[in-house]
Design a protein around this motif. Sequence first.
Motif, PDB file in Angstrom:
ATOM      1  N   ASN A  31      -0.921  -1.414 -10.855  1.00  0.00           N
ATOM      2  CA  ASN A  31      -0.353  -0.674  -9.727  1.00  0.00           C
ATOM      3  C   ASN A  31       0.727   0.309 -10.187  1.00  0.00           C
ATOM      4  O   ASN A  31       0.760   1.472  -9.773  1.00  0.00           O
ATOM      5  CB  ASN A  31       0.265  -1.644  -8.708  1.00  0.00           C
ATOM      6  N   VAL A  32       1.620  -0.186 -11.038  1.00  0.00           N
ATOM      7  CA  VAL A  32       2.730   0.639 -11.519  1.00  0.00           C
ATOM      8  C   VAL A  32       2.208   1.788 -12.372  1.00  0.00           C
ATOM      9  O   VAL A  32       2.688   2.928 -12.278  1.00  0.00           O
ATOM     10  CB  VAL A  32       3.740  -0.222 -12.303  1.00  0.00           C
ATOM     11  N   LYS A  33       1.186   1.501 -13.177  1.00  0.00           N
ATOM     12  CA  LYS A  33       0.594   2.556 -14.009  1.00  0.00           C
ATOM     13  C   LYS A  33      -0.133   3.573 -13.129  1.00  0.00           C
ATOM     14  O   LYS A  33      -0.076   4.793 -13.388  1.00  0.00           O
ATOM     15  CB  LYS A  33      -0.365   1.947 -15.022  1.00  0.00           C
ATOM     16  N   GLU A  91      -2.485  21.336 -19.175  1.00  0.00           N
ATOM     17  CA  GLU A  91      -1.832  20.079 -19.553  1.00  0.00           C
ATOM     18  C   GLU A  91      -2.770  18.895 -19.340  1.00  0.00           C
ATOM     19  O   GLU A  91      -3.451  18.796 -18.315  1.00  0.00           O
ATOM     20  CB  GLU A  91      -0.570  19.889 -18.711  1.00  0.00           C
ATOM     21  N   ASN A  92      -2.771  17.981 -20.287  1.00  0.00           N
ATOM     22  CA  ASN A  92      -3.587  16.781 -20.179  1.00  0.00           C
ATOM     23  C   ASN A  92      -2.791  15.679 -19.475  1.00  0.00           C
ATOM     24  O   ASN A  92      -2.115  14.887 -20.115  1.00  0.00           O
ATOM     25  CB  ASN A  92      -4.027  16.314 -21.577  1.00  0.00           C
ATOM     26  N   ALA A  93      -2.878  15.640 -18.159  1.00  0.00           N
ATOM     27  CA  ALA A  93      -2.099  14.676 -17.379  1.00  0.00           C
ATOM     28  C   ALA A  93      -2.666  13.264 -17.484  1.00  0.00           C
ATOM     29  O   ALA A  93      -2.029  12.307 -17.046  1.00  0.00           O
ATOM     30  CB  ALA A  93      -2.063  15.098 -15.921  1.00  0.00           C
ATOM     31  N   LYS A  94      -3.878  13.136 -18.078  1.00  0.00           N
ATOM     32  CA  LYS A  94      -4.458  11.797 -18.235  1.00  0.00           C
ATOM     33  C   LYS A  94      -3.740  10.984 -19.308  1.00  0.00           C
ATOM     34  O   LYS A  94      -3.866   9.769 -19.360  1.00  0.00           O
ATOM     35  CB  LYS A  94      -5.945  11.914 -18.581  1.00  0.00           C
ATOM     36  N   ASP A  95      -3.005  11.682 -20.180  1.00  0.00           N
ATOM     37  CA  ASP A  95      -2.210  10.985 -21.180  1.00  0.00           C
ATOM     38  C   ASP A  95      -0.938  10.503 -20.490  1.00  0.00           C
ATOM     39  O   ASP A  95       0.102  11.146 -20.517  1.00  0.00           O
ATOM     40  CB  ASP A  95      -1.872  11.945 -22.337  1.00  0.00           C
ATOM     41  N   CYS A 105       0.126   7.695 -13.347  1.00  0.00           N
ATOM     42  CA  CYS A 105      -1.045   8.467 -13.786  1.00  0.00           C
ATOM     43  C   CYS A 105      -1.599   9.379 -12.693  1.00  0.00           C
ATOM     44  O   CYS A 105      -2.258  10.378 -12.990  1.00  0.00           O
ATOM     45  CB  CYS A 105      -2.142   7.520 -14.261  1.00  0.00           C
ATOM     46  N   ASN A 106      -1.325   9.086 -11.442  1.00  0.00           N
ATOM     47  CA  ASN A 106      -1.801   9.930 -10.358  1.00  0.00           C
ATOM     48  C   ASN A 106      -0.744  10.911  -9.851  1.00  0.00           C
ATOM     49  O   ASN A 106      -0.955  11.583  -8.847  1.00  0.00           O
ATOM     50  CB  ASN A 106      -2.299   9.049  -9.203  1.00  0.00           C
ATOM     51  N   ASN A 107       0.383  10.969 -10.588  1.00  0.00           N
ATOM     52  CA  ASN A 107       1.441  11.907 -10.205  1.00  0.00           C
ATOM     53  C   ASN A 107       2.031  12.607 -11.428  1.00  0.00           C
ATOM     54  O   ASN A 107       3.226  12.884 -11.475  1.00  0.00           O
ATOM     55  CB  ASN A 107       2.532  11.174  -9.411  1.00  0.00           C
ATOM     56  N   ASP A 150       0.857  -1.193   0.000  1.00  0.00           N
ATOM     57  CA  ASP A 150       0.000   0.000   0.000  1.00  0.00           C
ATOM     58  C   ASP A 150       0.887   1.236   0.000  1.00  0.00           C
ATOM     59  O   ASP A 150       1.495   1.592   1.001  1.00  0.00           O
ATOM     60  CB  ASP A 150      -0.899  -0.003   1.249  1.00  0.00           C
ATOM     61  N   PHE A 151       0.975   1.893  -1.160  1.00  0.00           N
ATOM     62  CA  PHE A 151       1.897   3.024  -1.305  1.00  0.00           C
ATOM     63  C   PHE A 151       1.182   4.357  -1.458  1.00  0.00           C
ATOM     64  O   PHE A 151       1.807   5.394  -1.546  1.00  0.00           O
ATOM     65  CB  PHE A 151       2.813   2.813  -2.519  1.00  0.00           C
ATOM     66  N   GLN A 152      -0.160   4.356  -1.484  1.00  0.00           N
ATOM     67  CA  GLN A 152      -0.892   5.598  -1.739  1.00  0.00           C
ATOM     68  C   GLN A 152      -0.612   6.650  -0.669  1.00  0.00           C
ATOM     69  O   GLN A 152      -0.526   7.843  -0.956  1.00  0.00           O
ATOM     70  CB  GLN A 152      -2.394   5.317  -1.803  1.00  0.00           C
ATOM     71  N   SER A 153      -0.420   6.222   0.560  1.00  0.00           N
ATOM     72  CA  SER A 153      -0.206   7.166   1.653  1.00  0.00           C
ATOM     73  C   SER A 153       1.065   8.013   1.450  1.00  0.00           C
ATOM     74  O   SER A 153       1.138   9.152   1.910  1.00  0.00           O
ATOM     75  CB  SER A 153      -0.110   6.428   2.986  1.00  0.00           C
ATOM     76  N   VAL A 154       2.051   7.453   0.744  1.00  0.00           N
ATOM     77  CA  VAL A 154       3.296   8.195   0.488  1.00  0.00           C
ATOM     78  C   VAL A 154       3.008   9.432  -0.364  1.00  0.00           C
ATOM     79  O   VAL A 154       3.475  10.532  -0.085  1.00  0.00           O
ATOM     80  CB  VAL A 154       4.337   7.301  -0.225  1.00  0.00           C
ATOM     81  N   PHE A 155       2.190   9.248  -1.383  1.00  0.00           N
ATOM     82  CA  PHE A 155       1.883  10.366  -2.279  1.00  0.00           C
ATOM     83  C   PHE A 155       0.953  11.371  -1.600  1.00  0.00           C
ATOM     84  O   PHE A 155       1.056  12.575  -1.826  1.00  0.00           O
ATOM     85  CB  PHE A 155       1.266   9.842  -3.577  1.00  0.00           C
ATOM     86  N   GLU A 156       0.055  10.870  -0.756  1.00  0.00           N
ATOM     87  CA  GLU A 156      -0.820  11.778  -0.009  1.00  0.00           C
ATOM     88  C   GLU A 156       0.009  12.675   0.909  1.00  0.00           C
ATOM     89  O   GLU A 156      -0.280  13.865   1.057  1.00  0.00           O
ATOM     90  CB  GLU A 156      -1.823  10.964   0.815  1.00  0.00           C
ATOM     91  N   GLU A 157       1.059  12.102   1.491  1.00  0.00           N
ATOM     92  CA  GLU A 157       1.889  12.857   2.439  1.00  0.00           C
ATOM     93  C   GLU A 157       2.854  13.808   1.745  1.00  0.00           C
ATOM     94  O   GLU A 157       3.053  14.942   2.182  1.00  0.00           O
ATOM     95  CB  GLU A 157       2.684  11.880   3.318  1.00  0.00           C
ATOM     96  N   PHE A 158       3.451  13.366   0.643  1.00  0.00           N
ATOM     97  CA  PHE A 158       4.567  14.115   0.058  1.00  0.00           C
ATOM     98  C   PHE A 158       4.244  14.858  -1.242  1.00  0.00           C
ATOM     99  O   PHE A 158       4.964  15.798  -1.597  1.00  0.00           O
ATOM    100  CB  PHE A 158       5.750  13.176  -0.212  1.00  0.00           C
ATOM    101  N   ASN A 159       3.190  14.449  -1.964  1.00  0.00           N
ATOM    102  CA  ASN A 159       3.058  15.016  -3.314  1.00  0.00           C
ATOM    103  C   ASN A 159       1.675  15.558  -3.665  1.00  0.00           C
ATOM    104  O   ASN A 159       1.552  16.297  -4.644  1.00  0.00           O
ATOM    105  CB  ASN A 159       3.454  13.950  -4.353  1.00  0.00           C
TER     106      ASN A 159
END
Length: 878
Positions: A374-376, A849-853, A380-382, A343-352
């Motif tokens: 997971n890797v994608k 910017e289209n970050a969904k691409d 896509c969320n950063n 579970d790595f989502q918390s890292v991005f919530e905290e730092f990014n």
Amino acid sequence: MKIPPETVQKWAITLSEQINAIASKYSGAALLQKKLKDVEPIIRIEDVDGARLVLDFAEEIERMLGSKMKSVKVSVKCSFLYCLDQSFFFRLWFRFDYFNALLVNTMDEEGNFIELGGEFPLEENEHFNKLSVNTLMSDIQVPTNVYNKDPNILNGVYMSEALNDIFINNFQKDPTLTWQYFGSSSGFFRLYPGIKWTPDANGVVSFDCRNRNWYIQAATSPKDIVIVVDVSGSMKGLKMTIAKHTINTILDTLGENDFVNVIAYTDYVRYVEPCFKGTLVQADLDNREHFKLLIEELHVKGEAKVKKAMKESFRILADARANGQGSLCNQAIMLITDGAMEDFQSVFEEFNWPDKKVRVFTYLIGRDMTFSENVKWIACNNKGYYTHISTLADVQENVMEYLHVLSRPMVINHDHDIIWTEAYMDSVLFKSKAHSLLLMTSVAMPVFSKKKETLSHGILLGVVGTDVPLLEVMKLAPRYKLGAHGYAFLITNNGYILAHPDLRPLYSDGKKLKPKPNYNSVDLSEAEWEDTEDSLRTAMVKGETGTLSLDVRAAVDKGKRPLFLKNEYFYTTINETPFSFGMVLTRGHGQYMFFGNVSVEEGLHDLQQPDLSIADEWTYCETDIDPHHRKLTQLQAVVRYLTGKEPDLECDEILLQQVLFDAVVTAPLEAYWTALTVDEGMESAFLGTRSGLMRVIRYAGSEKRVGKKFLTPVDKENLFTVDHFPIWYRMAAENKPGQFFFYVPHDDINKAHRQKKVELMQPCNTEYPGFMYDTSIRETNSIIKCGRCQKMFVLQQVPNSNLVMLVVQADCDCLLNSFEHNATVKCNRMKSQKIRRRPESCHAYHPHENAKDCGGACGIAVSLTLYFICLGTSLALR
């Protein structure tokens, strides 16, 4: 046995009398002094105004570099308005071929030109280093790993066809231009003038324009990169090989304005270079090569825990941003792994999140797609991009995707930033070593798509650029105006040297001293090491104008001999570029210039004598503007200009005046030398002047030969060059006036006495003892203890010369065979961040910017009509 000092003194006096008698007779010095005395009334001496001169030189360089930028801007305008922005699918209804640089002039067994080959006339051209080129046409190079008939390649080649006329027109307007080119984001490379491309020994064309520094710097703003690689047990075998290749490819996309670190992780985090823990280091060539060596040593083991590694990466980037270090622009993490399970989502919530200041790019390694979602998701969320790399062949194209993402904000803004690269030796186009040793810089600009439907995707079409040989730039600061020890130099905004007489200072690798291998990451402080406070470097990096005085110990004769000089440094910025220009004048010889007027007729007569030559590397007359002049030597050009046969030549009138005067004043020496009876052991007599003029006579037994063509290879190393006056001239210029300077080539000493060679020592990470002779000491004697033995010596000045006689008793080997290496000093040097001037612009964010691409599927919707057109054309071309 004791050595009587009075005996040594007698020997020294006898030697002085003998060598001065020989030197006086065979040099003709008395005759030359008399001639100079006769013409003294027509000589005037002027002070050299360094502050004015540096501004004049900088203005000339600015004008020259400005013309190169103008050519690039014209090419970009063409690309933007016409060449690369037309409706791209109508042409594909019918066949389109092009000249492939690898295949031109190649025939099949039946004598027919092969496909994409064709007849492509080539002619040897002096301006392009005597390579065979076609100045009427560009051609296309495609890397081996890119299909040369891919629809994207064919589209791009066709749409860039109009650049051919623009390149030709640029060259006609500015004949000093060299290579002009367009590097496409799809991988093809349009080069003017066209050439026949030669593959490597394996028949492979590995050159990819998208890997070149000019492409990468133009395509993206500066960036801070943390590369995070999974080295857990599941990455063994081919996966680890692919991962290492991926890291190396990412490193190859970085330049001197970028910063980087590499972290390996399993269930714990470790830095591949412990010296760089917790920081970012400049991504210059030295550091990139250092990382590559360490990456080869990575081994797999344990279980992967990506969370800790991501936290550490975010901390590094946050600290750099908070401390004003790094690029202060783009920041990104490159995650290379075969899967992410925890579970790595918390890292991005905290730092990014929510700002997402750090982009995360993910590279899934191997054929297993179990954890691809997971890797994608991470990418896509950063605001990053996800790619899947299953083979080594996939690495290049997939790594390039991150550059397109980082270029989006700049593309959307349509900010055509012009960039200049650091100095580099480009041997790609050249077959021989002689051709490859061309130090150059490149100027480049990006080309974007203007279509509204692609605006949010920020599509980069490619980069337009041209090369500028730095030799041509430095010719604008003529050597004769700077004197024997004076020189000019250029540095980048990072303090790295673009051009300097000492481009390869020595450094220690912990085992021995050797020349620094990378020309493009030599800092000014490594060449001007007397600038201990970085005063000169700091002022130049900041783009200031000013002067600085330093007492300098200059190494000459390949570092074997020292000179003690008082140097005046003058420096200023080159507007519209990231460069600063500096020059050095030495008190004494460099402070003054003298002029004498003689008639052109008299000077021409003496200038054409067989014993006389002038410095071919200097620019007495500009022979590179008109193609008809390119085969002329400088002496031929001078004579043709002065006789009125080539009135259109552009010549340096001041230098011509000086060389004519020198030719007249030194003319009597040829007859004097020729009339001499040759004694055994005499090899040659020669003379050099500040205007680059040389007179030479070589004695071969009883036969005398005159002129430059009779010089030996050793002699040719001691000619006037664009960087240096000859060593004998430089050292004699610092000698006492009216006294002969005796110079014995170092290699000759070694051959005569068969001494073993000692490692040359220069300033580096290592302290070592040095011994200098004090000229105020006329005689001395002492004992040197050397291990278990000792030796007595007596030193005596040889009167009226620069020589000393050293008589040594006993025989012990006191040579220094080892020295201690300081690893801490090396670490501090590698990670030090000296003051630098960052690029003026930064494009790290755009709200549209289209970050969904973000990889895994195409993000641009394509119409059915366009789809079928492309599909039909693709089938037709097979």
